[in-house]
Every structure is written in structure tokens, then in C-alpha cells.
Design an enzyme around this catalytic site. Structure first.
Site, PDB file in Angstrom:
ATOM      1  N   MET A 207       0.839  -1.201   0.000  1.00 59.79           N
ATOM      2  CA  MET A 207       0.000   0.000   0.000  1.00 59.79           C
ATOM      3  C   MET A 207       0.869   1.244   0.000  1.00 59.79           C
ATOM      4  O   MET A 207       2.081   1.165   0.053  1.00 59.79           O
ATOM      5  CB  MET A 207      -0.942  -0.042   1.189  1.00 59.79           C
ATOM      6  CG  MET A 207      -2.048  -1.038   0.982  1.00 59.79           C
ATOM      7  SD  MET A 207      -3.103  -1.180   2.409  1.00 59.79           S
ATOM      8  CE  MET A 207      -2.059  -1.972   3.564  1.00 59.79           C
ATOM      9  N   CYS A 944      -8.692 -40.038   4.221  1.00 57.10           N
ATOM     10  CA  CYS A 944      -7.571 -40.296   3.315  1.00 57.10           C
ATOM     11  C   CYS A 944      -7.664 -39.475   2.037  1.00 57.10           C
ATOM     12  O   CYS A 944      -6.870 -39.634   1.129  1.00 57.10           O
ATOM     13  CB  CYS A 944      -7.438 -41.780   3.011  1.00 57.10           C
ATOM     14  SG  CYS A 944      -8.890 -42.464   2.202  1.00 57.10           S
ATOM     15  N   TYR A 964      -7.542 -40.850  12.946  1.00 60.63           N
ATOM     16  CA  TYR A 964      -6.307 -40.531  12.231  1.00 60.63           C
ATOM     17  C   TYR A 964      -6.588 -39.747  10.958  1.00 60.63           C
ATOM     18  O   TYR A 964      -7.718 -39.720  10.458  1.00 60.63           O
ATOM     19  CB  TYR A 964      -5.519 -41.808  11.886  1.00 60.63           C
ATOM     20  CG  TYR A 964      -6.179 -42.692  10.855  1.00 60.63           C
ATOM     21  CD1 TYR A 964      -5.986 -42.476   9.487  1.00 60.63           C
ATOM     22  CD2 TYR A 964      -7.014 -43.743  11.244  1.00 60.63           C
ATOM     23  CE1 TYR A 964      -6.602 -43.277   8.542  1.00 60.63           C
ATOM     24  CE2 TYR A 964      -7.628 -44.552  10.301  1.00 60.63           C
ATOM     25  CZ  TYR A 964      -7.425 -44.306   8.949  1.00 60.63           C
ATOM     26  OH  TYR A 964      -8.042 -45.089   8.009  1.00 60.63           O
TER      27      TYR A 964
HETATM   28  C1  PEP Z   1     -11.009 -40.043  -2.087  1.00 59.94           C
HETATM   29  O1  PEP Z   1     -11.920 -40.136  -2.919  1.00 59.94           O
HETATM   30  O2  PEP Z   1     -10.937 -39.139  -1.246  1.00 59.94           O
HETATM   31  C2  PEP Z   1      -9.918 -41.015  -2.080  1.00 59.94           C
HETATM   32  C3  PEP Z   1      -8.973 -40.970  -1.181  1.00 59.94           C
HETATM   33  O3  PEP Z   1      -9.869 -41.902  -3.102  1.00 59.94           O
HETATM   34  P1  PEP Z   1      -9.351 -41.562  -4.576  1.00 59.94           P
HETATM   35  O4  PEP Z   1      -8.711 -40.200  -4.508  1.00 59.94           O
HETATM   36  O5  PEP Z   1      -8.398 -42.601  -4.940  1.00 59.94           O
HETATM   37  O6  PEP Z   1     -10.624 -41.581  -5.341  1.00 59.94           O
END
Ligand code: PEP
Ligand code: MG
Length: 993
Positions: A207, A944, A964
Site C-alpha cells: 500500500m 484419506c 487418524y
Molecule cells: C477419495 O476419494 O478421497 C480417495 C482418497 O480416493 P481416490 O482419490 O483414490 O478416489
């Protein structure tokens, strides 16, 4: 190409100054000589070209914006626009006849202040800390802060001010005058001020700032007399005209630079320092003429007009392009607004007993506990940051370390250095954090202009946090909370292999750590365009400026020829986590020829170079790299994080290399092994194609028998590496046609292996084709239609587990995960295949393997029917990539084309595939957790999807009580730290931390 093995799903890791009590002698100005102190007529400046709000400003004539609008801005609109404090002041006023006006202005100086460090949101970082330093009794030039509330008001009310502002500014200015003993606009004894922005979050250089404000044709004479230095006075005046014209009036800075160059040429001199008072005086005349020529009106002589112009320009700069870009990159909300700080000027350019500098209380690159900084004698603060002159070191130690010949401040100004040392120690202890300070020495007197928590590299942040715990300044939990988890990325990436041969062509300052290779590009916009095409670029500039911010962000690394470790390039690169080498003085950069030379070595646009921001080396070509070490303070901090966190951290890995890397980074198991990735290897793809194209079960089983030993070996390696830690193996998920032959040669190869003719194979391929494969024949649907595939995978798992258990003497407990389940029946059918295979293998091997069978929750129906599914499933892992896709109905592979617009328009706060959509996807997760745990309290829950490595999403996982998170290997340390921070903020951390 694997379906969603997109970048998304596989994000691997992959200054100043006011006049002390006297530039002017106290009270020396006889009233008669004073310039009539114009009533604070608030005039709007002419529009600044770059500011998008300029148009609106034009529409509002000055008088309307200032004086009259008062009446127009209703109490309601003030209360609405103004933040709570102001609204409250309004509503709680006792005398309804004359409601108390909201407070917009806060004074500081003379050992006291109306604000404090805790009022950062209202006063901005700079204003809050100036107030705090004043309260601490430190030498701070007096001034006042116009609050961020006013900025909010300004934008909520068509860029007008509330009625009470004028009077509040007038009063605050009077206080400054009284403190300094000079008067704004006084021709004998003028008060000069700086006008600076100051947002809640630091936005360096984004700025506008105006210095030396209050100078005009008369006050410049007063300044010359008071300072006894006409050269200084006229130099200050021309700087002011130049800066004000550029920032407020929209007359480009370059016009003035050109006049200066012509003047120097005419006079036959090279340096500004060779010019005397009369030179600057004639340049002032030329500068003013230039303003008249460009605008058709004179440069404003009325200091009040100047002041209101500068205030409006600073508020206006909140919405300039570079500030908007910076906010977008750093996630700073637009409604925070900026404050404006008006402060008495002090001068670092009043001769050789004056100086200006910036310093860090500890080294911002390494974290070493050493006072570290740069100063320039006889200079204005901007000169240090801009990197135009080479600054000198502050301490002798630092000077020795770099081999500089220039005297350190410790030598040239020992008394001031001693005072500065006392002050920096006090500030660090007071704030309990490393400080970035700015100061000016005016004729031997030290003035503090700024303190704030210093930006630092991730490496320095960790060292400082760990050291401060050891010094007893902070607790472990605070040390953990201070590190931005995603900044660890800077430490987790490879650095150049010291053993590799390399051609170092230049050396600069190690300004921001890490190594980066890419093609040389000399222009920020070009860097952005090339990066958008997926190219790795190194942005090479003589020096960077805030205009380059987009290119710096897009580049893999930044190299500059000029500028110190506190230069724009260095500070911004560190903030962004980009490797940076700054001040590589040997580079001769020729923008026109699009090349740089280092001696006889020419490097052209497009040539590949590597920069090492940890050593300052510039290397020709690409250099092999080595993995980082997880030791030292980093190891200590991670260990503290592990003591505090509740969430376990696993990794998504299917190759031995990924699994090993993840373990080194502290993974506590595998949360997702995508078995389809194992099918793509060149040695297997033929057998996989054979399996897919088989027209019957027998044909498939024949091909599967070829794949089994390879798949078994994969699992053996993973179980060995994970040595008893949990390993979740997700059975085949993607649509089969992804494995199909693509080229004629592919078809020929399969035809040869199977004895089936190409025409039949092509027909089968067409049968498998789907128009919407993401929602097609994938996940457990494959297992339902071809159970022999999952049976083969289950066999490979159990045989491998048995083998490794025999080999190591320790049990292996695999977790088998069924993908894309929507119904209980699907799960039951697949579990039956797994259980039958387990029995068969146990009978054959005479060894039972304990195992779990669970499912991914990646469809809304599965989340809703979690109570049903959990009766059979022993664990859930939230596949939030697909769950986001199916909840929002947005293709994870195609969202990029419009997501930016969605984020820019505030529909999503961020990309929901990168950071969890708490309200939608998060609610489904919550429902699944509640319904699942209700029927099976021991139900193991994990995540995941890519979100498992995103700190904000990790925090959500802690809040809802998952067991987890699982993420790609390079994000494991980030998730460990994020999990610890989440435990601290949800108070799940052990109390002694
Ligand atoms: C997901 O769908 O979050 C997963 C981990 O599986 P992929 O990315 O392999 O579809
Ligand atoms: Mg999925």
C-alpha cells in the site's frame, strides 16, 4: 491416465520519521509569519491511476467527500459500517440529544498512547505497535492512527468520511504539534508528517506511503533554517513532490526521475550526492512544472489539502491491484481494511550523524540468536528497503561474517547502537517473539519507527520457537502454535546434492531457503503465464517491486541482482516460501536483450538455471538434489507436537519409496494404498489389459493369476517397511477403461499375448467406454461385477501378511478397504469375498491372519446410511476427494476452470478440494461419525482424501473426533504439526504443554 490421479488428488509434496522536538527551535515562530492555518478542508485528491476506486473518487467532489457528507452519513449507516466498538460508543451514549461520536483517531507519543498492542484489529499492526512502544516509554515520534473502522466506513459509504473525523484529526494533529513544538504549515517552524498504511496483517510494500508531508514553497524555507541545511530541505521537498505526485496525484514517478537524470547530465555529475541546494531548488521548480503540465493544475501548496489527499490515497491503496493480489495469496479478508498512521517526521538524511535502518532481533533466515540488520548513513528509510544503496551491517559480528569492509553501526555510532541494543532486547522480551524493527537516527538521536513480529523462514521460525522455550520465554504449546504447518513445506523439499558437480555462475545472498530449478524469465507477467502452462520458471529481476508479486508467486524461485536480505524480493519470497537469491551483484541483467551476463557467461531467457536460496548460489542447468534431514530443532519441535497431538498421522502410499519417505517423516502407518497405481507399471499393464479385455471369468482369472505374484510382492514390501504399523489396502477403484490399450501398438501387444484379434479387442474396449466414468463402473462396482478381481487382491494381501509375519515373527494386521460403497449390501457382498479368501489362505498356509474390513465413506448415501454400514464395517475412512465431488456435484477433474471465479466471488472461501467444505462435506462426515459410532462405538475413523494433509481440515478432523488423518508422504510432518495445533486449540492437549 488414471482417473483422479490429478494434481489435486496427488498433491505430493508433491519507514518513518518525524521531527524530534526540533527540527525547529521551540516556539520560535511568531504568529505573524505563520501561513494562515487553513481550516482542515478535506479535499479529495485527483484519482490515482492504478486504484480501481479512482473513478468513484472522481465522482465525489472534495467538499462532498469531506465537509458535507457528514450530514449525509446517517447514524444508521455509521453504526452499520463501523465496527462494533464504534457502533457501541454510539448506542451507549447517555445524552441522546447529542450522541457521542464514534472514535476514529488514536494518538500516541510522549511516553503514552490511546491504543495498545492488543488493538491490532482496530489500529492495524503498525498503529498498535507504535502505541505499545509509546506506552513502554520508548522514543517514538508522536502521531496518530486513523482506525481500520474508518476504512470500512469509507468503503461502505461511497468513499466518504464521517462528520466527526475532521475534528478528531485536527485535535490529534494539535497534540503532535504541541509535542514536537512545531506547527503544521508554519513557514518558520513547520511540522512535517509521514502518512502510512498499516493493516492488521503485514502487507509489506503493498500500500501507499507519503513522507515529508507539509512541505511547500514556504515551509521548505523554514525547514532549511531550522535544520541549517538548505540542501537537505530542498532534497526533502523534491522527494515529497515526487512521492506525493506519484501516490496521490497519479503522476508517474518516472517523469521526475527523468528530470533528475537530465539535470545530472547537464551538471556533469553521476550521483545524487553531488547535487547541491541550488540543484534541488531548480529541480523542485521543474517538478512542480511537470505536475502543472500533467494535471493542468499546480502542485498543492496547502498542507491540509496535502494531508487529506494522502489519507485518501492510503485508504484507496487498500483496493489497488497489488494489495488485492497480496490479500488473495495470503488469505487476508478484504473487509479488514487498513489504518492510516500520521506521524511526525524524523530525518535519517540530515548528514553523517543521521541514519536509518531495519533490523531483526534474531536472524530471520536461520533463527540464530544474533541481532541482525542493516542501516544506511544519511538516508531515508525507503532507501534501505528498496535496495538502491548497499546497506551496512549493524553489528561487527555480522560484518565479519560477510567480510564487508563498510563500518558496522556498532563501530560508527557506538552510543546509539548501545541504546538500540537495550531497546531491541526489551521489545523482544515484551512481545516474547522475534521483532522486525525500523529506526531512524536524527543527528545522533535514536527514534523507533516500527516493531512487529518479524517474517522468517520456516527454518528460522522453528529454531526461534524452540530456543524461546529453552530460554523460558514461551511454553511448548505456544512454540507449536507459532509455526504455520504448511510452511514446513520449505524444509521438506530436497536441496542440491553437495556432492553433485555444478557450475556456479554467480553468488548472491541466501535470502529464502530451498533450491529451485527452472527456465529464466525476466518479466513477472511472463513468469505467471509460463507457470500457468505448467512450466517451472525462475523469475530474474534487477530488483523486485510490489508490481512483481504475481510473477513471484507463480515462479519456482526468485533471483535478483540488487537488494539485501531485507529487500522486497527477500521479504516477499520468505513470506511465500519461495527460494530466493537476492543481491547477486555480478549479474548484468539486460531486460531489452532478455538476457543476463556474468562476466563472459551469457544466460538467455529460457535457459535453465538452479538457485539455492540456502547458500546464495546461482547454478547453470539443473542440479541433483538430496532429501532433507529431520533432525535438530525440527526434530525437537516435531517430538513436542507428537507429545501433544491426539490424532494419528498415516500416509497415502503404494510404492516402497513413498512408504519409506513417509516413515522417515513420522507416518504411523498407511491410511491408503491405492492398489490401482500398482497396476500401471510397465511390467504389469499387459496382464492387466488382458484381464480387462477377457470376455469371461475364466479369461479374467487366467490373467489375474499372472498379476497375483506381483501384487503379493507389493504388499510384502509395504508390510516390511511398515513393520507392524497399520496398513490400509484399498481394493481396485478406477473405471476399468482407464487401463485399456490406447495406441495401435498397445492393441497389438494385447492381441499377441491373448490370441484375441484386435477387432474383438476394440469392440470390447467400446463396450467398456462410459460417458461419465467418475460415476460409472468403478469402486466396489468392479468388485460386484468381477468378484474375482477383489478375490485376487485379498489373496495377495493374506499371503503377503502371512509371509511377512513368518519372516519377522511379528503379526501383520491388514486393513482391507472397499471403495465407493453406497449401500450395506454392496459392503456385505465384498466382505464375503474377503472373508472367504481369508479362510482359504488360512487353510492353505495353516496360519490365520487377523484383519479388518472397512469401507471408504465417499458418497453422501454412505454417510447417511453409516449406521447400517457400520454394523458390518470395522472402520471408515473418509474419501473426501470423492465425497466433495459427489456432495457438491463438481467434477474433481474439471473444477479448475471455474473454481477460481467461485473463490473470487466468495461462493467458496477456498478450493473445497484442497480445504474441506466444513458446512457441507463436514456435516456429512459428522453424521457418518455419529451414526456409525452409535452402532459400533469402537468404529475406527480416518480420512484419506487430500484434505488429510491440509491444516484447516486436520483441525476439523480433530474437532469431530476422528482417529487418524492420512496424507501424502511430504505432508506427514505438516499433518503432525497441524494435529498438535488442533489438539491445543480444542484443548485436547496434555495440560503441562
Ligand atoms: C477419495 O476419494 O478421497 C480417495 C482418497 O480416493 P481416490 O482419490 O483414490 O478416489
Ligand atoms: Mg475416492
Amino acid at each position: 491416465m488414471a482417473k483422479k490421479v490429478t494434481a489435486k488428488t496427488r498433491a505430493k509434496p508433491a519507514a518513518k520519521k518525524p521531527a524530534p522536538k526540533k527540527v525547529s527551535a521551540v516556539g520560535s515562530a511568531p504568529a505573524a509569519k505563520k501561513v494562515a492555518k487553513a481550516k482542515l478542508a478535506i479535499k479529495k485528491p485527483a484519482p490515482r491511476k492504478s486504484a480501481p476506486q479512482a473513478k468513484a473518487v472522481v465522482k465525489k467532489p472534495a467538499a462532498k467527500a469531506a465537509g458535507k457528507p457528514v450530514a449525509k452519513a446517517s447514524a444508521k449507516s455509521i453504526a452499520k459500517a463501523a465496527p462494533k466498538g464504534a457502533a457501541k460508543a454510539h448506542s451507549t451514549a447517555k445524552a441522546p440529544a447529542k450522541p457521542r461520536q464514534p472514535r476514529w483517531v488514536y494518538s500516541f507519543g510522549d511516553g503514552k498512547a490511546e491504543g495498545s498492542a492488543g488493538m491490532r484489529n482496530l489500529l492495524g499492526g503498525k498503529g498498535a505497535n507504535l502505541a505499545e512502544m509509546s506506552n513502554l516509554g520508548l522514543p517514538v515520534p508522536p502521531g496518530f492512527t486513523i482506525s481500520t473502522d474508518l476504512c470500512t466506513y469509507y468503503y461502505a459509504n461511497s468513499q466518504t468520511y464521517p462528520s466527526s473525523l475532521k475534528e478528531q484529526v485536527e485535535r490529534a494533529l494539535e497534540k503532535v504539534e504541541a509535542s514536537v513544538g512545531a506547527e503544521f504549515g508554519d513557514s518558520d517552524n513547520p511540522l512535517l508528517v509521514s502518512v502510512r498504511s498499516g493493516a492488521r496483517a503485514s502487507m509489506p510494500g503493498m500500500m501507499d506511503t507519503v513522507l515529508n508531508l507539509g512541505l511547500n514553497d514556504m515551509t521548505v524555507e523554514g525547514l532549511a533554517k531550522q535544520s541549517g541545511d538548505a540542501r537537505f530541505a530542498y532534497d526533502s521537498y523534491r522527494r515529497f513532490i515526487q512521492m506525493y505526485s506519484d501516490v496521490v496525484l497519479g503522476v508517474d514517478h518516472d517523469h521526475f526521475e527523468e528530470l533528475l537524470e537530465i539535470h545530472k547530465e547537464d551538471r556533469g555529475v553521476h550521483l545524487d550526492t553531488d547535487l547541491d541546494a541550488s540543484d534541488w531548488k531548480s529541480l523542485v521548480t521543474a517538478f512542480k512544472a511537470k505536475v502543472q503540465e500533467k494535471l493542468g493544475r499546480p502542485f498543492p501548496q496547502d498542507p491540509n489539502e496535502q494531508l487529506w489527499g494522502a489519507i485518501a490515497a492510503v485508504f484507496g491503496s487498500w483496493m489497488n491491484d497489488r494489495a488485492i493480489t497480496y490479500r488473495t495469496i495470503h488469505g487476508i479478508p478484504a473487509d479488514w481494511g487498513t489504518a492510516v498512521n500520521v506521524q511526525a517526521m524524523v530525518f535519517g538524511n540530515m548528514g553523517d550523524t543521521s541514519a536509518t535502518g531495519v533490523a531483526f532481533t534474531r536472524n530471520p533466515s536461520t533463527g540464530e540468536k544474533l541481532f541482525y540488520g542493516e542501516y544506511l548513513v544519511n538516508a531515508q528509510g525507503e532507501d534501505v528497503v528498496a535496495g538502491i544503496r548497499t546497506p551496512q551491517h549493524i553489528t561487527i559480528a555480522e560484518k565479519k561474517q560477510t567480510g564487508s569492509k563498510l563500518p558496522a553501526m556498532e563501530e560508527s555510532m557506538p552510543k546509539t547502537f548501545a541504546e538500540l541494543t537495550r531497546i531491541y532486547k526489551r521489545l523482544e522480551a515484551h512481545y516474547r517473539d522475534m521483532q522486525d524493527i525500523e529506526f531512524t537516527v536524527q543527528r545522533g538521536k535514536l527514534w523507533m519507527l516500527q516493531t512487529r513480529s518479524g517474517k522468517r523462514t520456516a527454518k528460522a521460525a522453528i529454531r526461534i520457537a524452540v530456543d524461546m522455550v529453552r530460554e523460558g520465554l514461551i511454553k511448548k504449546a505456544e512454540a507449536i502454535s507459532r509455526i504455520e504447518p504448511s510452511s514446513l513445506d520449505q524444509l521438506l523439499h530436497p536441496t542440491p546434492d553437495p556432492k553433485a558437480s555444478k557450475t556456479v555462475i554467480a553468488r548472491g545472498l541466501a535470502a529464502s531457503p530451498g533450491a529451485a530449478s527452472g527456465k529464466v524469465v525476466f518479466d513477472a507477467s511472463e513468469a505467471q503465464a509460463d507457470a500457468a502452462r505448467g512450466e517451472a520458471v525462475i523469475l530474474v529481476r534487477i530488483e523486485t517491486s510490489p508490481e512483481d508479486i504475481h510473477g513471484m508467486h507463480a515462479a519456482k524461485g526468485i533471483l535478483t541482482a540488487r537488494g539485501g536480505t531485507t529487500s522486497h524480493a527477500a521479504v516477499v519470497a520468505r513470506g511465500m516460501g519461495r527460494p530466493c537469491v537476492s543481491g547477486a551483484g555480478a549479474l548484468r541483467i539486460d531486460y531489452r536483450a532478455q538476457q543476463m551476463s556474468i562476466g563472459s557467461q551469457i544466460v538467455r531467457k529460457g535457459d535453465i538455471i538452479t538457485i539455492d536460496g540456502s547458500t546464495g548460489e546461482v547454478i547453470l542447468g539443473t542440479v541433483p538434489t538430496i532429501e532433507p534431514e529431520m533432525s535438530g530443532e525440527f526434530g525437537t519441535l516435531m517430538q513436542w507436537a507428537d507429545e501433544i497431538r491426539r490424532l494419528k498421522v498415516r500416509t497415502n502410499a503404494e510404492t516402497p519409496l513413498d512408504a519409506e519417505t513417509a516413515r522417515k517423516f513420522g507416518a504411523e502407518g498407511i491410511g491408503l494404498c491405492r492398489t490401482e497405481h500398482m497396476f500401471f507399471e510397465a511390467s504389469r499393464i499387459a496382464a492387466v489389459r488382458e484381464m480387462i479385455l477377457a470376455s469371461d471369468k475364466a479369461g479374467r482369472e487366467k490373467a489375474l493369476a499372472k498379476i497375483l505374484p506381483m501384487q503379493r510382492q507389493d504388499f510384502v514390501e509395504l508390510f516390511r517397511i511398515m513393520a507392524g504399523l497399520p496398513v490400509t489396502i484399498r481394493f481396485l477403484d478406477p473405471p476399468l477403461h482407464e487401463f485399456l490399450p490406447k495406441t495401435e501398438a498397445d492393441f497389438q501387444a494385447v492381441a499377441q499375448a491373448t490370441g484375441v484379434d484386435v477387432a474383438t479387442l476394440r469392440h470390447r474396449e467400446r463396450q467398456l467406454e462410459e460417458s461419465n466414468p467418475m460415476l460409472g463402473h468403478r469402486g466396489c462396482r468392479l468388485g460386484i461385477t468381477f468378484p474375482e478381481i477383489y478375490a485376487m487382491q485379498a489373496r495377495a494381501v493374506f499371503e503377503a501378511a502371512t509371509a511377512v509375519a513368518r519372516e519377522t515373527g511379528k503379526p501383520v494386521t491388514p486393513e482391507i478397504m472397499i471403495p465407493l460403497v453406497a449401500t450395506r449390501r454392496e459392503f456385505d457382498l465384498m466382505k464375503a469375498v474377503v472373508d472367504e479368501t481369508a479362510k482359504a489362505v488360512a487353510a492353505e498356509t495353516n496360519k490365520k491372519v487377523a484383519y479388518l474390513v472397512g469401507t471408504m465413506i465417499e458418497l453422501p448415501r454412505a454417510a447417511l446410511r453409516a449406521g447400517d454400514i457400520a454394523q458390518a464395517a470395522e472402520f471408515f475412512s473418509f474419501g473426501t476427494n470423492d465425497l466433495t465431488q459427489t456432495t457438491l456435484g463438481i467434477s474433481r477433474d474439471d473444477a479448475a476452470s471455474f473454481l477460481d471465479h467461485y473463490v473470487a466471488q466468495g461462493i467458496f472461501a477456498t478450493d473445497p478440494f484442497a480445504s474441506l467444505d466444513r458446512e457441507g462435506v463436514g456435516e456429512l462426515m459428522q453424521i457418518a461419525k455419529e451414526r456409525g459410532r452409535k452402532v459400533r462405538p469402537s468404529l475406527k475413523l480416518g480420512i484419506c482424501g487430500e484434505h488429510g494433509g491440509d491444516p484447516a481440515s486436520v483441525s476439523f478432523c480433530e474437532e469431530i473426533g476422528l482417529d487418524y488423518v492420512s496424507c501424502s508422504p511430504y505432508r506427514v510432518p505438516i499433518a503432525r504439526l497441524a494435529a498438535a495445533q488442533a489438539a491445543i486449540s480444542t484443548k485436547r492437549a496434555p495440560s503441562e504443554a
